[in-house]
Design a protein around this motif. Structure first.
Motif, short mmCIF file in Angstrom:
data_model
loop_
_atom_site.label_atom_id
_atom_site.label_comp_id
_atom_site.label_asym_id
_atom_site.label_seq_id
_atom_site.Cartn_x
_atom_site.Cartn_y
_atom_site.Cartn_z
N HIS A 74 1.36 5.32 -0.06
CA HIS A 74 1.71 5.46 1.48
C HIS A 74 0.37 5.67 2.17
O HIS A 74 0.53 5.21 3.29
CB HIS A 74 2.52 6.69 1.32
N SER A 75 -0.40 6.22 1.55
CA SER A 75 -1.65 6.43 2.53
C SER A 75 -2.42 5.20 2.79
O SER A 75 -3.10 5.18 3.86
CB SER A 75 -2.56 7.38 1.77
N LEU A 76 -2.09 4.03 2.10
CA LEU A 76 -2.67 2.77 2.47
C LEU A 76 -1.50 1.77 2.95
O LEU A 76 -1.98 0.62 2.69
CB LEU A 76 -3.54 2.31 1.06
N GLU A 77 -0.50 2.38 3.23
CA GLU A 77 0.63 1.07 3.60
C GLU A 77 0.37 0.44 4.75
O GLU A 77 0.88 -0.81 4.87
CB GLU A 77 1.74 2.19 3.83
N ASP A 78 -0.89 0.68 5.67
CA ASP A 78 -1.05 -0.29 6.64
C ASP A 78 -2.04 -1.42 6.10
O ASP A 78 -1.68 -2.43 6.58
CB ASP A 78 -1.93 0.35 7.68
N ILE A 79 -2.46 -1.48 4.62
CA ILE A 79 -2.94 -2.43 4.06
C ILE A 79 -2.22 -2.62 2.72
O ILE A 79 -2.72 -2.25 1.93
CB ILE A 79 -4.67 -2.30 3.96
N PRO A 80 -1.11 -3.37 2.72
CA PRO A 80 -0.23 -3.52 1.38
C PRO A 80 -1.05 -3.92 0.32
O PRO A 80 -0.83 -3.46 -0.97
CB PRO A 80 0.91 -4.36 1.86
#
Length: 317
Positions: free
Chosen positions: A266-272
């Protein structure tokens, strides 16, 4: 009497309609299941070719057929019914069985990694001949098929368990149909693609013949030259997928591992893409560590058992 017969026919028609409406959900459930098991399917597809490479090219399709047949039999006759029975009588056992299978995948994956980097995995050129185990091509084929079926059994168990989990709220008829369709579809897809991979070099040789156009011959020669490298890379991918899938199954069953993993994603959800790569890397490393621990425990247990056996043999009069 006529009224009673009409009422009975109405009830039968209503039952048929309800059954048809229920079975209409089968394609949706199959598609949903296929998406959920995509990682395991990739693992199965990437791992299998290494069991065929190096054997008689004329036997490749036959070997793939043997593995596929046993895989389908395991899914339809054993794993599917087992999932239904466990889901009905002991649903709490399924996650633990899945984790045992995940641990086995991690162990197998670690063994592959260890064989790549361990000097002891390679026999020295000047080693004594008696250290070499000589087996016939038939024995090697049987050994490869057996190893492939064992690995496939674990992966198939995960597939059928996940398939069952998607239909637990459906009628029994739906559950059976979905499990059978998933078993057949995935087996055909995986081993059909594996057969194409393994026989791609033969296709390249055929395309490189002089009777074809220059472009076709060029593609054929390129296919032949690239396949050895492709198979090596695919083997690495298969090993990584084995570690990743095994570790993910275990992490999913243990909340203290699953929650941090989800938080990381979730912490990297901006860059899937980055989030997925990081997750896979963490799982693959974790699977390697777990596989190494299991290998050490098995090695220690084997040594203790061997010493105990030797001691008992010496004590006998």
């Amino acid at each position: 009497m006529a009224t009673g017969l009409l009422a009975l026919l109405d009830d039968v028609a209503a039952l048929v309609k309800a059954s048809a409406a229920s079975l209409d959900d089968v394609p949706t459930q199959v598609a949903k299941t296929t998406g959920k098991v995509s990682g395991i399917v990739i693992d199965d597809t990437a791992v299998t070719p290494k069991y065929v490479v190096g054997l008689d090219p004329k036997r490749e399709v036959s070997i793939i057929y043997q593995i596929a047949k046993k895989s389908l039999i395991n899914k339809v006759l054993y794993l599917g019914p087992a999932a239904l029975l466990l889901g009905y009588f002991a649903p709490g056992v399924i996650p633990y069985l899945l984790m045992v299978g995940g641990a086995y995948l991690c162990f197998e994956g670690y063994e592959k990694v260890h064989s790549l980097f361990s000097k002891s995995a390679h026999v020295a050129a000047d080693g004594p001949p008696e250290d070499l185990k000589v087996i016939t091509p038939q024995e090697l084929e049987k050994e490869r098929v057996g190893s492939a079926v064992r690995t496939d059994f674990i992966l198939s168990a995960e597939i059928m368990a996940i398939a069952y989990a998607t239909v637990t709220q459906s009628p029994l008829a739906n559950q059976i149909v979905v499990l059978v369709v998933v078993a057949i579809f995935i087996t055909l897809a995986v081993y059909g693609f594996v057969a194409l991979i393994v026989k791609a070099d033969d296709l390249g040789v055929h395309m490189a013949q002089e009777r074809f156009r220059p472009l076709t011959r060029k593609i054929g020669r390129g296919l032949v030259k690239s396949m050895p490298t492709f198979l090596v890379v695919l083997g690495y991918i298969g090993t990584a997928a084995m570690l990743w899938v095994g570790a993910e199954i275990i992490a999913h069953g243990l909340p203290f591992l699953h929650h941090p993993l989800e938080s990381l994603t979730h912490s990297l959800e901006d860059i899937p893409v980055l989030g997925w790569l990081v997750k896979v890397l963490v799982l693959a490393l974790g699977g390697t560590v777990l596989g190494a621990i299991i290998a050490q425990v098995i090695g220690l247990g084997s040594k203790l058992f061997r010493r105990s056996t030797e001691k008992t043999a010496h004590e006998k009069p």
